[in-house]
Scaffold this motif. Sequence first.
Motif, PDB file in Angstrom:
ATOM      1  N   PHE A 130       0.784  -1.209  -0.020  1.00 14.30           N
ATOM      2  CA  PHE A 130       0.018  -0.153  -0.065  1.00 14.30           C
ATOM      3  C   PHE A 130       0.755   1.337  -0.067  1.00 14.30           C
ATOM      4  CE2 PHE A 130      -2.410  -3.472   2.162  1.00 14.30           C
ATOM      5  CZ  PHE A 130      -3.377  -3.502   1.555  1.00 14.30           C
ATOM      6  N   SER A 131       1.953   1.256   0.513  1.00 16.26           N
ATOM      7  CA  SER A 131       2.828   2.335   0.801  1.00 16.26           C
ATOM      8  C   SER A 131       4.166   2.189   0.543  1.00 16.26           C
ATOM      9  CB  SER A 131       2.773   2.859   1.968  1.00 16.26           C
ATOM     10  OG  SER A 131       3.353   4.147   2.220  1.00 16.26           O
ATOM     11  N   PRO A 132       4.817   2.100  -1.042  1.00 19.56           N
ATOM     12  CA  PRO A 132       6.247   2.040  -1.090  1.00 19.56           C
ATOM     13  C   PRO A 132       7.156   3.031  -0.495  1.00 19.56           C
ATOM     14  CG  PRO A 132       4.807   2.193  -3.311  1.00 19.56           C
ATOM     15  CD  PRO A 132       4.002   2.491  -1.983  1.00 19.56           C
ATOM     16  N   PRO A 133       8.258   2.750  -0.141  1.00 19.51           N
ATOM     17  CA  PRO A 133       9.312   3.415   0.508  1.00 19.51           C
ATOM     18  C   PRO A 133       9.600   4.621  -0.277  1.00 19.51           C
ATOM     19  CG  PRO A 133      10.286   1.476  -0.288  1.00 19.51           C
ATOM     20  CD  PRO A 133       9.008   1.191  -0.307  1.00 19.51           C
ATOM     21  N   LEU A 134       9.605   5.756   0.487  1.00 17.04           N
ATOM     22  CA  LEU A 134       9.919   6.981  -0.309  1.00 17.04           C
ATOM     23  C   LEU A 134      11.439   7.000  -0.880  1.00 17.04           C
ATOM     24  CD1 LEU A 134       8.479   9.570   2.509  1.00 17.04           C
ATOM     25  CD2 LEU A 134       7.291   8.876   0.663  1.00 17.04           C
TER      26      LEU A 134
END
Length: 250
Positions: A130-134
């Motif tokens: 849901f939230s790839p690393p920045l």
Amino acid sequence: MFFFKKKEIPLSDFFPNGFVDIHSHLLPGIDDGAKDLEDSIALIQKMASYGIKNFITTPHILGEMYPNTPEIIKGKLQEVREELVKRNITDITIDAAAEYMMDEQFSILLEKDEILTLKDNLVLVEMSYFSPPLNLFDILFQLQLKGYKPVLAHPERYISYHNDFKVYQKLKTAGCLFQLNLLSLTEQYGKGVQKTAEKLLKENLYDFVGTDTHHQMHLELLRKIGTPKNLKQLAHIMKSTVQRFGKQTK
């Protein structure tokens, strides 16, 4: 009116000779896959009945949840190998690597060169669905600076990318190879994942395939991939998987 069942291909005829499953969770008791040694052997035997007899199994390495090390993984691999010999199961080859979550801990392991590869310099990596690393692209860059080549596990499962398809091409340009989960061609992960897998196949963006088997329910569902359409779509990718990871014979 007559209704005819769609033609099915037995999985024992679906996979090419020498096929290697490069993504699975078959080592006992160290992640969310096989629960114990008995479970490991049962999964391997079921997969062998499908014609899958060569494995590079890939337990999770994920922070405090699955704090596996090369020593732990190699120890569990040896247990499985010894049990196969004990049961006179001689037609199986099994090696082990890992499926690395790309997080801060992974960056530390990378700095220490404590990385288990699938083969040669190929490393199986994943990220949050849901939230790839920045700093994803920085991690991929650092990985390659160290001489490794990232193989991104199940890119079709990263929901945050489903409405931004261009990012897949960006990942390929950044040096990622893509590994399809065969179960993504079923309803296992939902229609969105299935649709994205189909699109990535159509765009010819996959390099390898794997089952990502965790338990017997996965193997029951895997039967559904045995269709002429899937075989046509997957034949060249399965062949490339064999060519890259298969045992070299003279």
